[in-house]
Write a protein that holds these residues in place. Sequence first.
Motif, PDB file in Angstrom:
ATOM      1  N   ARG A 134       0.818  -1.376   0.044  1.00 42.87           N
ATOM      2  CA  ARG A 134      -0.041  -0.078  -0.100  1.00 42.87           C
ATOM      3  C   ARG A 134       0.766   1.275  -0.017  1.00 42.87           C
ATOM      4  O   ARG A 134       0.446   2.305  -0.209  1.00 42.87           O
ATOM      5  CB  ARG A 134      -1.027   0.001   1.210  1.00 42.87           C
ATOM      6  CG  ARG A 134      -1.967  -1.114   1.049  1.00 42.87           C
ATOM      7  CD  ARG A 134      -2.812  -1.001   2.440  1.00 42.87           C
ATOM      8  NE  ARG A 134      -3.950  -2.042   2.275  1.00 42.87           N
ATOM      9  CZ  ARG A 134      -5.100  -1.740   1.650  1.00 42.87           C
ATOM     10  NH1 ARG A 134      -5.531  -0.655   1.115  1.00 42.87           N
ATOM     11  NH2 ARG A 134      -6.055  -2.865   1.718  1.00 42.87           N
ATOM     12  N   LEU A 135       2.065   1.152   0.275  1.00 38.57           N
ATOM     13  CA  LEU A 135       2.938   2.403   0.267  1.00 38.57           C
ATOM     14  C   LEU A 135       3.668   2.445  -1.195  1.00 38.57           C
ATOM     15  O   LEU A 135       4.549   3.311  -1.041  1.00 38.57           O
ATOM     16  CB  LEU A 135       4.120   2.091   1.608  1.00 38.57           C
ATOM     17  CG  LEU A 135       3.647   2.096   2.936  1.00 38.57           C
ATOM     18  CD1 LEU A 135       4.812   1.775   3.651  1.00 38.57           C
ATOM     19  CD2 LEU A 135       2.905   3.078   3.264  1.00 38.57           C
ATOM     20  N   ALA A 136       3.347   1.739  -2.049  1.00 37.77           N
ATOM     21  CA  ALA A 136       4.060   1.837  -3.305  1.00 37.77           C
ATOM     22  C   ALA A 136       3.821   3.086  -3.995  1.00 37.77           C
ATOM     23  O   ALA A 136       4.813   3.679  -4.536  1.00 37.77           O
ATOM     24  CB  ALA A 136       3.406   0.602  -4.290  1.00 37.77           C
ATOM     25  N   GLY A 137       2.840   3.710  -3.564  1.00 40.62           N
ATOM     26  CA  GLY A 137       2.592   5.250  -4.252  1.00 40.62           C
ATOM     27  C   GLY A 137       3.793   6.143  -3.621  1.00 40.62           C
ATOM     28  O   GLY A 137       4.277   7.082  -4.429  1.00 40.62           O
ATOM     29  N   VAL A 138       4.108   6.034  -2.334  1.00 39.94           N
ATOM     30  CA  VAL A 138       4.998   6.885  -1.781  1.00 39.94           C
ATOM     31  C   VAL A 138       6.397   6.688  -2.058  1.00 39.94           C
ATOM     32  O   VAL A 138       7.260   7.417  -2.439  1.00 39.94           O
ATOM     33  CB  VAL A 138       4.825   6.810  -0.168  1.00 39.94           C
ATOM     34  CG1 VAL A 138       5.871   7.528   0.521  1.00 39.94           C
ATOM     35  CG2 VAL A 138       3.292   7.184   0.466  1.00 39.94           C
ATOM     36  N   PHE A 139       6.478   5.324  -2.362  1.00 40.76           N
ATOM     37  CA  PHE A 139       8.071   4.848  -2.737  1.00 40.76           C
ATOM     38  C   PHE A 139       8.398   4.916  -4.218  1.00 40.76           C
ATOM     39  O   PHE A 139       9.134   4.201  -4.749  1.00 40.76           O
ATOM     40  CB  PHE A 139       8.423   3.481  -2.048  1.00 40.76           C
ATOM     41  CG  PHE A 139       8.518   3.315  -0.550  1.00 40.76           C
ATOM     42  CD1 PHE A 139       9.814   3.963  -0.142  1.00 40.76           C
ATOM     43  CD2 PHE A 139       7.614   3.602   0.175  1.00 40.76           C
ATOM     44  CE1 PHE A 139      10.306   4.093   1.160  1.00 40.76           C
ATOM     45  CE2 PHE A 139       7.759   3.738   1.889  1.00 40.76           C
ATOM     46  CZ  PHE A 139       9.112   4.058   2.148  1.00 40.76           C
ATOM     47  N   ALA A 140       7.240   5.539  -4.970  1.00 40.54           N
ATOM     48  CA  ALA A 140       7.671   5.619  -6.270  1.00 40.54           C
ATOM     49  C   ALA A 140       8.572   6.682  -6.623  1.00 40.54           C
ATOM     50  O   ALA A 140       9.103   6.816  -7.617  1.00 40.54           O
ATOM     51  CB  ALA A 140       6.350   6.096  -7.106  1.00 40.54           C
ATOM     52  N   ARG A 141       8.659   7.556  -5.660  1.00 39.17           N
ATOM     53  CA  ARG A 141       9.757   8.431  -5.587  1.00 39.17           C
ATOM     54  C   ARG A 141      11.172   7.711  -5.177  1.00 39.17           C
ATOM     55  O   ARG A 141      11.272   7.493  -4.056  1.00 39.17           O
ATOM     56  CB  ARG A 141       9.289   9.695  -4.872  1.00 39.17           C
ATOM     57  CG  ARG A 141       8.088  10.175  -5.415  1.00 39.17           C
ATOM     58  CD  ARG A 141       7.800  11.755  -4.932  1.00 39.17           C
ATOM     59  NE  ARG A 141       7.665  11.470  -3.546  1.00 39.17           N
ATOM     60  CZ  ARG A 141       6.536  11.137  -2.648  1.00 39.17           C
ATOM     61  NH1 ARG A 141       5.401  11.020  -3.523  1.00 39.17           N
ATOM     62  NH2 ARG A 141       6.588  11.165  -1.395  1.00 39.17           N
ATOM     63  N   PRO A 142      12.424   8.292  -5.896  1.00 38.62           N
ATOM     64  CA  PRO A 142      13.384   7.858  -5.406  1.00 38.62           C
ATOM     65  C   PRO A 142      13.757   8.356  -4.082  1.00 38.62           C
ATOM     66  O   PRO A 142      14.617   7.669  -2.926  1.00 38.62           O
ATOM     67  CB  PRO A 142      14.549   8.123  -6.299  1.00 38.62           C
ATOM     68  CG  PRO A 142      13.695   8.378  -7.717  1.00 38.62           C
ATOM     69  CD  PRO A 142      12.452   8.631  -7.063  1.00 38.62           C
ATOM     70  N   ALA A 143      13.445   9.688  -3.663  1.00 35.44           N
ATOM     71  CA  ALA A 143      13.754  10.216  -2.294  1.00 35.44           C
ATOM     72  C   ALA A 143      13.222   9.396  -1.197  1.00 35.44           C
ATOM     73  O   ALA A 143      13.835   9.342  -0.246  1.00 35.44           O
ATOM     74  CB  ALA A 143      13.134  11.785  -2.397  1.00 35.44           C
ATOM     75  N   ALA A 144      12.058   8.898  -1.541  1.00 38.06           N
ATOM     76  CA  ALA A 144      11.532   7.842  -0.375  1.00 38.06           C
ATOM     77  C   ALA A 144      12.401   6.744  -0.072  1.00 38.06           C
ATOM     78  O   ALA A 144      12.586   6.400   1.223  1.00 38.06           O
ATOM     79  CB  ALA A 144      10.164   7.565  -0.815  1.00 38.06           C
ATOM     80  N   TRP A 145      13.024   6.131  -0.916  1.00 36.87           N
ATOM     81  CA  TRP A 145      13.869   5.064  -1.043  1.00 36.87           C
ATOM     82  C   TRP A 145      15.207   5.644  -0.005  1.00 36.87           C
ATOM     83  O   TRP A 145      15.840   4.961   0.745  1.00 36.87           O
ATOM     84  CB  TRP A 145      14.210   4.215  -2.316  1.00 36.87           C
ATOM     85  CG  TRP A 145      13.017   3.798  -2.897  1.00 36.87           C
ATOM     86  CD1 TRP A 145      12.301   3.660  -3.727  1.00 36.87           C
ATOM     87  CD2 TRP A 145      12.632   2.208  -2.242  1.00 36.87           C
ATOM     88  NE1 TRP A 145      11.493   2.882  -3.966  1.00 36.87           N
ATOM     89  CE2 TRP A 145      11.725   1.950  -2.941  1.00 36.87           C
ATOM     90  CE3 TRP A 145      13.290   1.484  -1.444  1.00 36.87           C
ATOM     91  CZ2 TRP A 145      11.103   0.460  -2.882  1.00 36.87           C
ATOM     92  CZ3 TRP A 145      12.648   0.164  -1.163  1.00 36.87           C
ATOM     93  CH2 TRP A 145      11.648  -0.280  -1.745  1.00 36.87           C
TER      94      TRP A 145
END
Length: 212
Positions: free
Chosen positions: A181-192
């Motif tokens: 469910r967090l995939a949308g957030v981690f679509a951004r490299p900054a989140a990783w």
Amino acid sequence: MASLASVDVTEPLVPAAVAGLLTGLSLIVAIGAQNAFVLRQGIRREHVLPVVLVCAGADALLVTAGVAGLGRLVSEHPDVLAAARWGGAAFLLAYGVLAALRAGRPATLEPADAGPASLRAVLAAALGFTFLNPHVYLDTVVLLGSLAQQHGPGGGTVAFGAGAVTASVLWFGALGFGAARLAGVFARPAAWRVLDGTVAVLMVGLAVSLVL
């Protein structure tokens, strides 16, 4: 007679099982190396089911061993925990360094970026986070094993252990598959970058705490 026997044997099993479930959850929900790894695999959607099965199965094995009385044996041989402590510290430190390197070059959810990790490598890491962490033995084998004995011999002890095993299955399943469910957030490299940076600090901190 059959009715009375049924009440005497089965009635204490429910509170014992609930106690095992709640105690297991209280120990396993705390953020640690194993949970961080399962979370990351869940977000990446890489080999999630095998990881969940390995972590839950390993916990079930250790809890069963503790309920069977292995906790007393482990407590009487501190050299076993000492070996696990140093091996676990080295493992966590190495993984922490890798996480720090990943934070410098953040990933995305696209497997084509760096290629998905192999199933063998992922399962090896999952086993390492489980069996090279001495806290796992203290929580599952020693602590849960000791608490299970307080529910009396036989059915109560088994019910407590079953509750604790159920807690592991529920938690790892929810963590691994719920992380998607967090995939949308981690679509951004900054989140990783934030996730891997946090994992790096966590792993190195745990490694240092084991040594000290």
